[in-house]
Design a protein around this motif. Sequence first.
Motif, short mmCIF file in Angstrom:
data_model
loop_
_atom_site.label_atom_id
_atom_site.label_comp_id
_atom_site.label_asym_id
_atom_site.label_seq_id
_atom_site.Cartn_x
_atom_site.Cartn_y
_atom_site.Cartn_z
N CYS A 263 -49.35 65.94 43.98
CA CYS A 263 -50.47 66.65 43.35
C CYS A 263 -50.06 67.45 42.12
O CYS A 263 -50.89 67.71 41.25
CB CYS A 263 -51.13 67.62 44.34
N CYS B 25 -51.03 66.74 38.26
CA CYS B 25 -52.36 67.09 37.78
C CYS B 25 -52.73 68.54 38.08
O CYS B 25 -53.68 69.07 37.51
CB CYS B 25 -53.42 66.18 38.41
N HIS B 26 -52.01 69.17 39.00
CA HIS B 26 -52.38 70.53 39.44
C HIS B 26 -51.21 71.49 39.26
O HIS B 26 -50.53 71.84 40.23
CB HIS B 26 -52.82 70.52 40.90
N ARG C 205 -59.18 73.50 51.07
CA ARG C 205 -59.58 72.52 50.04
C ARG C 205 -58.59 71.36 50.01
O ARG C 205 -58.98 70.20 49.77
CB ARG C 205 -59.66 73.17 48.66
N ARG D 21 -59.80 67.57 50.61
CA ARG D 21 -59.59 66.49 49.63
C ARG D 21 -58.54 65.49 50.07
O ARG D 21 -58.72 64.27 49.93
CB ARG D 21 -59.19 67.08 48.26
N MET E 13 -58.13 62.99 47.27
CA MET E 13 -57.08 63.45 46.37
C MET E 13 -55.76 63.03 46.97
O MET E 13 -55.56 63.26 48.17
CB MET E 13 -57.10 64.98 46.23
C1 HEC Z 1 -54.06 62.25 38.77
C2 HEC Z 1 -54.52 63.58 38.79
C3 HEC Z 1 -54.70 64.26 40.11
C4 HEC Z 1 -53.88 64.23 41.18
C5 HEC Z 1 -52.56 63.50 41.36
C6 HEC Z 1 -54.50 65.12 42.15
N1 HEC Z 1 -55.66 65.64 41.67
FE1 HEC Z 1 -56.84 67.01 42.53
N2 HEC Z 1 -58.07 66.99 40.94
C7 HEC Z 1 -57.94 66.20 39.87
C8 HEC Z 1 -59.12 66.32 39.00
C9 HEC Z 1 -59.35 65.60 37.72
C10 HEC Z 1 -59.92 67.29 39.64
C11 HEC Z 1 -61.30 67.79 39.19
C12 HEC Z 1 -62.42 66.86 39.64
C13 HEC Z 1 -62.68 66.88 41.10
O1 HEC Z 1 -62.85 67.99 41.66
O2 HEC Z 1 -62.72 65.80 41.68
C14 HEC Z 1 -59.23 67.67 40.83
C15 HEC Z 1 -59.69 68.63 41.68
C16 HEC Z 1 -59.03 69.03 42.82
C17 HEC Z 1 -59.44 70.13 43.62
C18 HEC Z 1 -60.55 71.12 43.28
C19 HEC Z 1 -61.92 70.74 43.76
C20 HEC Z 1 -62.12 71.01 45.24
O3 HEC Z 1 -62.52 70.10 45.93
O4 HEC Z 1 -61.87 72.16 45.66
C21 HEC Z 1 -58.58 70.19 44.67
C22 HEC Z 1 -58.61 71.15 45.81
C23 HEC Z 1 -57.65 69.10 44.50
N3 HEC Z 1 -57.94 68.45 43.37
C24 HEC Z 1 -56.62 68.84 45.38
C25 HEC Z 1 -55.66 67.88 45.14
C26 HEC Z 1 -54.56 67.66 46.05
C27 HEC Z 1 -54.29 68.38 47.35
C28 HEC Z 1 -53.82 66.69 45.51
C29 HEC Z 1 -52.58 66.09 46.09
C30 HEC Z 1 -52.60 65.70 47.48
C31 HEC Z 1 -54.45 66.35 44.25
N4 HEC Z 1 -55.56 67.10 44.08
C32 HEC Z 1 -53.96 65.38 43.38
C33 HEC Z 1 -56.89 65.36 39.58
C34 HEC Z 1 -55.82 65.11 40.43
#
Ligand code: HEC
Length: 279
Positions: free
Chosen positions: A213, A216-217, A240, A244, A253
């Motif tokens: 993660c 991107c985060h 969260r 996700r 995610m």
């Molecule tokens: C390739 C890029 C990318 C990766 C890798 C990624 N994310 Fe995200 N994430 C995003 C994007 C773009 C958003 C905003 C859009 C959305 O909320 O879907 C986001 C939003 C989120 C949010 C905020 C919205 C919410 O539902 O609260 C959370 C929490 C989150 N990601 C968790 C994770 C976690 C945990 C991982 C790893 C296991 C992860 N992300 C991996 C791109 C990524």
Amino acid sequence: MKLTALLYMLIIVLFLPTSCSKTGGILPPPPPDPCSLISVNLNGVVVNPSVSGASDGSITLSASGGSGFTFNINGGAFQSYHKFNNLPAGNYTVMARNSDGCSSVVAFLLSNPTPSCTGVNITVSATATNNVFCESSTATITVSASGGTAPYTYNLNGGAYQAANVFTNIATGSYMITAKDANGCIGNASTTVNNGTAGPLFTQVRTLVRNNCLYCHGGVFSSGGVSYSDDCNIVSGKLRIQARAVDGNPSPMPQSGLLPAADRQKIIDWINAGGRYSD
Ligand code: HEC
């Protein structure tokens, strides 16, 4: 005896100031008050108790203005000896009275000697519990002191002294502890409140978040306003992360698809155990 009393009464009646006398006759002057002509002076030399709490202080008196002096202390019986012995520290009121009944009252203070801290070595020891990282401060510092005179009071970093030897809700950091004994003698120690280490379940989750993660985060982007480069954001954002990365809700995610079941289980296990940094 009876006769003398009668005589006195007669004198009193005779000399009674009859201010409303209607006869306008000249009244004899009242008998002079012997004490209005003399002023009694009382002085004293105080010797304080030799050690704190001892009853060996004294007040030596000298009185002038008349003769035949007797003395009393704190309203007690009169004595002719001009010294009061065997006194503990305290406030005393002494009266000197001469043979005419003229008197003077003086207050005296006897104080315990100020104890010296020379040669007093106060040893202070302190033990501290850890805080849990990412949580509000719950650490305690427990202090003990020896080598002085109980009771002790304690302070942290020069703050207010307290009687309790336990300090609660202490933030992570270094502390100087001061212990003060009953005589005001002081000893010091220092201690550090640490954060506990990361627990094994949290460590597994952090590893998988960093691997899957972080790019991107927090690494390159903070997508969705979320950064996991701060461990505390993993702790506070755990529900969260679960939504996700475990439940795929509202969408999975990482976006490429849910994590392998074993990784998802690590997130579930950690949250079930409490979801804390220390779990
Ligand atoms: C390739 C890029 C990318 C990766 C890798 C990624 N994310 Fe995200 N994430 C995003 C994007 C773009 C958003 C905003 C859009 C959305 O909320 O879907 C986001 C939003 C989120 C949010 C905020 C919205 C919410 O539902 O609260 C959370 C929490 C989150 N990601 C968790 C994770 C976690 C945990 C991982 C790893 C296991 C992860 N992300 C991996 C791109 C990524």
